[in-house]
Every structure is written in structure tokens, then in C-alpha cells.
Design a protein around this motif. Structure first.
Motif, mmCIF file in Angstrom:
data_model
loop_
_atom_site.group_PDB
_atom_site.id
_atom_site.type_symbol
_atom_site.label_atom_id
_atom_site.label_comp_id
_atom_site.label_asym_id
_atom_site.label_seq_id
_atom_site.Cartn_x
_atom_site.Cartn_y
_atom_site.Cartn_z
ATOM 1 N N ASP A 38 0.864 -1.282 -0.151
ATOM 2 C CA ASP A 38 0.097 -0.055 0.050
ATOM 3 C C ASP A 38 0.843 1.290 0.221
ATOM 4 O OD1 ASP A 38 -2.173 -1.970 0.180
ATOM 5 O OD2 ASP A 38 -2.685 -1.242 2.377
ATOM 6 N N LEU A 39 2.117 1.272 0.500
ATOM 7 C CA LEU A 39 2.835 2.551 0.812
ATOM 8 C C LEU A 39 4.190 2.428 -0.088
ATOM 9 C CD1 LEU A 39 2.188 2.685 4.548
ATOM 10 C CD2 LEU A 39 1.064 4.003 2.726
ATOM 11 N N THR A 40 5.050 1.482 0.260
ATOM 12 C CA THR A 40 6.347 1.818 -0.521
ATOM 13 C C THR A 40 6.534 0.984 -1.677
ATOM 14 O OG1 THR A 40 7.150 -0.265 0.774
ATOM 15 C CG2 THR A 40 7.331 1.962 1.887
ATOM 16 N N PHE A 41 6.121 0.037 -2.193
ATOM 17 C CA PHE A 41 6.044 -0.506 -3.445
ATOM 18 C C PHE A 41 5.546 0.377 -4.485
ATOM 19 C CE2 PHE A 41 6.638 -5.582 -3.193
ATOM 20 C CZ PHE A 41 7.383 -5.435 -2.151
ATOM 21 N N PRO A 42 4.224 1.090 -4.343
ATOM 22 C CA PRO A 42 3.921 1.976 -5.299
ATOM 23 C C PRO A 42 4.783 3.144 -5.587
ATOM 24 C CG PRO A 42 2.259 1.100 -3.780
ATOM 25 C CD PRO A 42 3.405 0.456 -3.089
ATOM 26 N N MET A 43 5.693 3.548 -4.468
ATOM 27 C CA MET A 43 6.531 4.620 -4.663
ATOM 28 C C MET A 43 7.827 4.322 -5.313
ATOM 29 S SD MET A 43 6.400 7.044 -1.456
ATOM 30 C CE MET A 43 7.918 7.971 -1.897
ATOM 31 N N ALA A 44 8.042 3.043 -5.379
ATOM 32 C CA ALA A 44 9.345 2.562 -5.740
ATOM 33 C C ALA A 44 9.503 2.783 -7.260
ATOM 34 C CB ALA A 44 9.682 1.129 -5.668
ATOM 35 N N GLN A 45 10.518 3.422 -7.936
ATOM 36 C CA GLN A 45 10.758 3.839 -9.422
ATOM 37 C C GLN A 45 11.714 2.878 -9.710
ATOM 38 O OE1 GLN A 45 11.194 8.164 -10.438
ATOM 39 N NE2 GLN A 45 11.584 8.148 -8.347
ATOM 40 N N GLY A 46 12.367 2.162 -9.050
ATOM 41 C CA GLY A 46 13.522 1.313 -9.503
ATOM 42 C C GLY A 46 13.377 -0.050 -10.399
ATOM 43 N N LYS A 47 14.107 -0.549 -11.064
ATOM 44 C CA LYS A 47 14.010 -2.014 -11.680
ATOM 45 C C LYS A 47 14.205 -2.948 -10.680
ATOM 46 C CE LYS A 47 16.249 -4.665 -15.095
ATOM 47 N NZ LYS A 47 17.524 -4.777 -16.392
ATOM 48 N N TYR A 48 15.028 -2.880 -9.342
ATOM 49 C CA TYR A 48 15.227 -3.589 -8.578
ATOM 50 C C TYR A 48 14.888 -3.043 -7.310
ATOM 51 C CZ TYR A 48 18.106 -5.870 -12.095
ATOM 52 O OH TYR A 48 18.568 -6.426 -13.154
ATOM 53 N N ILE A 49 14.222 -3.968 -6.103
ATOM 54 C CA ILE A 49 14.004 -3.251 -4.844
ATOM 55 C C ILE A 49 14.764 -4.065 -3.796
ATOM 56 C CG2 ILE A 49 12.220 -3.492 -3.207
ATOM 57 C CD1 ILE A 49 10.060 -2.930 -5.440
ATOM 58 N N ALA A 50 15.312 -3.318 -3.041
ATOM 59 C CA ALA A 50 16.075 -3.854 -1.769
ATOM 60 C C ALA A 50 15.313 -3.824 -0.525
ATOM 61 C CB ALA A 50 17.481 -3.318 -1.598
ATOM 62 N N LEU A 51 15.449 -4.581 0.453
ATOM 63 C CA LEU A 51 14.542 -4.646 1.665
ATOM 64 C C LEU A 51 15.561 -4.430 3.160
ATOM 65 C CD1 LEU A 51 11.732 -7.105 0.956
ATOM 66 C CD2 LEU A 51 11.678 -4.539 0.486
ATOM 67 N N CYS A 52 15.171 -3.544 3.734
ATOM 68 C CA CYS A 52 16.008 -3.767 4.982
ATOM 69 C C CYS A 52 15.226 -2.805 6.052
ATOM 70 C CB CYS A 52 17.477 -2.976 5.011
ATOM 71 S SG CYS A 52 18.467 -3.089 6.361
ATOM 72 N N GLU A 53 14.859 -3.375 7.112
ATOM 73 C CA GLU A 53 13.994 -2.821 8.405
ATOM 74 C C GLU A 53 14.851 -1.742 9.174
ATOM 75 O OE1 GLU A 53 10.683 -3.445 8.850
ATOM 76 O OE2 GLU A 53 11.034 -4.427 6.774
ATOM 77 N N GLY A 54 14.469 -0.751 9.824
ATOM 78 C CA GLY A 54 15.008 0.103 10.159
ATOM 79 C C GLY A 54 15.880 0.058 11.550
ATOM 80 N N ASP A 55 15.962 -1.273 12.054
ATOM 81 C CA ASP A 55 16.867 -1.743 13.129
ATOM 82 C C ASP A 55 17.935 -2.672 12.729
ATOM 83 O OD1 ASP A 55 14.883 -3.655 12.590
ATOM 84 O OD2 ASP A 55 14.556 -4.103 14.661
ATOM 85 N N ASP A 56 17.987 -2.802 11.277
ATOM 86 C CA ASP A 56 19.218 -3.667 10.893
ATOM 87 C C ASP A 56 20.179 -2.722 10.088
ATOM 88 O OD1 ASP A 56 17.951 -5.783 11.734
ATOM 89 O OD2 ASP A 56 16.706 -6.138 10.292
ATOM 90 N N TYR A 57 21.319 -3.050 9.465
ATOM 91 C CA TYR A 57 22.011 -2.524 8.706
ATOM 92 C C TYR A 57 23.040 -2.814 7.971
ATOM 93 C CZ TYR A 57 25.569 -3.162 12.650
ATOM 94 O OH TYR A 57 26.286 -3.665 13.445
ATOM 95 N N TRP A 58 23.462 -2.493 6.846
ATOM 96 C CA TRP A 58 24.367 -3.099 5.976
ATOM 97 C C TRP A 58 25.778 -2.682 6.198
ATOM 98 C CZ3 TRP A 58 21.562 -1.249 0.725
ATOM 99 C CH2 TRP A 58 20.200 -1.789 0.758
ATOM 100 N N ILE A 59 26.938 -3.769 6.086
ATOM 101 C CA ILE A 59 28.239 -3.498 6.302
ATOM 102 C C ILE A 59 29.006 -3.599 5.094
ATOM 103 C CG2 ILE A 59 27.995 -4.104 8.656
ATOM 104 C CD1 ILE A 59 28.891 -6.887 7.922
ATOM 105 N N ASP A 60 28.493 -4.002 3.899
ATOM 106 C CA ASP A 60 29.559 -4.306 2.608
ATOM 107 C C ASP A 60 29.063 -2.959 1.707
ATOM 108 O OD1 ASP A 60 30.567 -4.840 0.080
ATOM 109 O OD2 ASP A 60 30.320 -7.101 0.681
ATOM 110 N N THR A 61 29.993 -2.100 1.384
ATOM 111 C CA THR A 61 29.596 -0.839 0.576
ATOM 112 C C THR A 61 29.372 -1.521 -0.947
ATOM 113 O OG1 THR A 61 31.959 -0.755 0.063
ATOM 114 C CG2 THR A 61 31.020 0.499 2.194
#
Length: 318
Positions: A96-119
């Protein structure tokens, strides 16, 4: 941290036409959200990406921190600030909210309490999908953070550099965590996802796998936080297992491609564990017994004679 100018310096193409949309849902993550956003913004890519962050009416300083980042990275970060909590209204954030806004060919997901470490996380996953048309979704390895300790999985030693995933081996092992997921937007219709009563990340993966193969890429790209404030970790063992069973049962019933021996085996195992946990609740006078009784009834309906006897004996002893 790089400023916005230096992040987009190596991007090819129009910065306002992102190849990847990073979707992040957050609620009361003031202690985590800065590290999460910095992990996104540290990505070194040759393509444009956007960050769509949805704050679900946080009651702490999460929204304030997000706004500070928006001011510094207005071209990259696209916020959604709720005035009323949508989770309590059972609104589906993705469909209802984020998918319809996404413009990318690809979608990546991550919740606000997790994080990425590989640049290079996004670059590696996008490069793989760009080179392999028969794959539609990817995941990677990750650490689990408990307190200050980073706990590794054993996937590095047990899985190949690229492990192909389909319905015959999905969840074996369970290496498909949301925080590392990246998939083709075309592989998942938000309206299809919305049709599921018990929809969660496994539903999304299953819908994607109807259109191609999945790939687990054996490098560590992220950190999964295990903490008492997590919505899922606060739930009882019964709830966690029974909700997973209901989710997988719905996938099995609604997606023909998912009706494999592998999925059926995992589904039945989840029901068994749910029923065992339910035994601990049915004798508790302070517990609502409606769902535990449903789990026990469903388990016994398909159990063999000896299994029923063992289960009833366990009930008597509890």
C-alpha cells in the motif's frame, strides 16, 4: 559519511531515475536508524539508487533523525511520515505504501533496526541479476548482533558461493532474510501480495520464485539485530511458530508452484512445533486459548495414531 554530491559522482545515467529502490520501514528505532541510513548511503554503485523510508508515527526521535538525513540527501531519500500508526490499523506497508513509490528496476529491503556493512552489496547483487536473466531474487549472508557480539552463520562453510534456491529447497537452510534481499520489481505484483491474509517476507519470496530462480550469494553484507524491542522477538514462541505455519500454509494453498514435498515438510514441522508450544498455554488461566487450541486441533487432525497418543500423554504431563 560522503555528502550527496560525492555519492552520485560515479552514477551513470539520470540520478532522478534510480535503478534500485531501497525500502525501509521504521518505528521507534532512534538508537538504530542512523546506522541503517549510513549503511544505505555508503553503497558504492555505478547506478542511481533511492531510499524510500517509511516512519510509522514513531513516538521517539526516529522521525527527527530521518528528517535530518532528508535535508542532507534530498535527491536520494524519499520519506513517508505517518501521523497515525499504520501497523495497528493492519495497513500493509509494502503493497500500500512503499512498493507503489518505488521507481527502480530492482527493490532492496531492510528494516530500520538492521544495517548493511558491505559497501558493494547492491552492486554485487545487481550485477548478478543483470547477468542472469533466469534469476529474479537474491540474498546474502549476514551477522546476527546480540548486544555487542556479532554472531556469524555457518553458511560460509556449508553453502557454495552461489546457492540456487527454488521451491524444492526454499528455507533449507533458512538463509533468506529480509535485510539482504534484492529482487526484480517486475517479479512481484503488490496487488498479488495484498491478497494474502498472512502475508510476510516468505510470501514475497514465493511470489517472486514463480517467475524465476533465487540466488543466495555467499558473502556477508549486513547485520541482523536481535533486541528486545523488535516487534517479532517480543512475541511468544507459540506465536512465532504458528504465524509462520499459517503463512506457509497459505502460500502452499494459494501458489501452485509452492506445492512441493519440501514446502509441505516444513509446513508440517511448523505445525508440530506450534502444537507443542500450544500445550504450554492451554492450561494457563491467563492466556487466550483460541489460537493454541486451533493449532492443536489442526495438528491432531493429520497426526497418526501413535503420534496422537504421545501428544495426549504430553498434554497430561504438562
Amino acid at each position: 559519511m560522503k555528502d550527496q554530491h560525492n555519492i552520485i559522482l560515479n552514477w551513470k545515467g539520470n540520478p532522478e531515475q534510480p535503478l534500485v529502490s531501497i525500502l525501509c520501514d521504521t518505528y521507534n528505532h532512534e538508537g538504530f536508524i542512523q546506522e541503517t541510513l549510513e549503511g544505505f548511503l555508503s553503497q558504492e554503485t555505478t547506478f542511481p539508487f533511492e531510499i524510500i523510508i517509511h516512519d510509522d508515527a514513531s513516538t521517539d526521535k526516529t522521525a527527527t533523525i530521518v528528517k535530518e538525513f532528508v535535508d542532507r540527501y534530498p535527491l536520494i531519500i524519499k520519506p513517508i511520515f505517518q501521523k497515525e500508526n499504520q501497523y495497528s490499523k493492519k495497513v500493509n506497508f509494502w503493497s500500500d505504501l512503499t512498493f507503489p513509490m518505488a521507481q527502480g528496476k530492482y527493490i532492496a529491503l531492510c528494516e530500520g533496526d538492521d544495517y548493511w556493512i558491505d559497501t558493494s552489496k547492491l552492486q554485487k547483487q545487481v550485477d548478478f541479476l543483470e547477468s542472469n536473466d533466469d534469476y529474479v531474487i537474491t540474498w546474502t549472508d549476514f551477522f546476527t548482533k546480540k548486544g555487542t557480539e556479532l554472531v556469524p552463520n555457518d553458511f560460509k562453510d556449508t553453502l557454495p558461493s552461489v546457492y540456487t534456491i527454488d521451491f524444492d529447497n526454499l528455507f533449507v537452510p533458512y538463509c533468506t532474510y529480509t535485510l539482504t534481499c534484492l529482487f526484480r520489481k517486475s517479479a512481484v505484483d503488490p496487488l498479488d501480495y495484498k491478497k494474502f491474509t498472512y502475508g510476510k517476507d516468505n510470501t514475497l519470496y514465493s511470489l517472486a520464485l514463480c517467475h524465476g530462480k533465487g540466488a543466495y550469494m555467499n558473502f556477508k553484507s549486513a547485520v541482523y539485530r536481535w533486541h528486545p524491542g523488535g516487534i517479532y522477538s517480543l512475541k511468544s514462541a507459540f506465536f512465532q511458530r504458528y504465524s509462520s505455519y499459517l503463512n506457509l500454509k497459505e502460500i502452499y494453498e494459494c501458489i501452485p508452484e509452492a506445492r512441493t514435498k519440501n514446502v509441505a515438510k516444513i509446513m508440517n514441522s511448523l505445525l508440530k512445533y506450534s502444537a507443542q508450544e500450544a500445550l504450554k498455554l492451554v492450561k494457563d488461566k491467563n492466556q487466550d486459548k483460541t489460537e493454541p487450541k486451533k493449532a492443536i486441533k489442526a495438528f491432531l487432525a493429520n497426526a497418526g495414531f501413535l503420534t496422537k497418543i504421545k501428544f495426549l500423554w504430553r498434554y497430561i504431563k504438562t
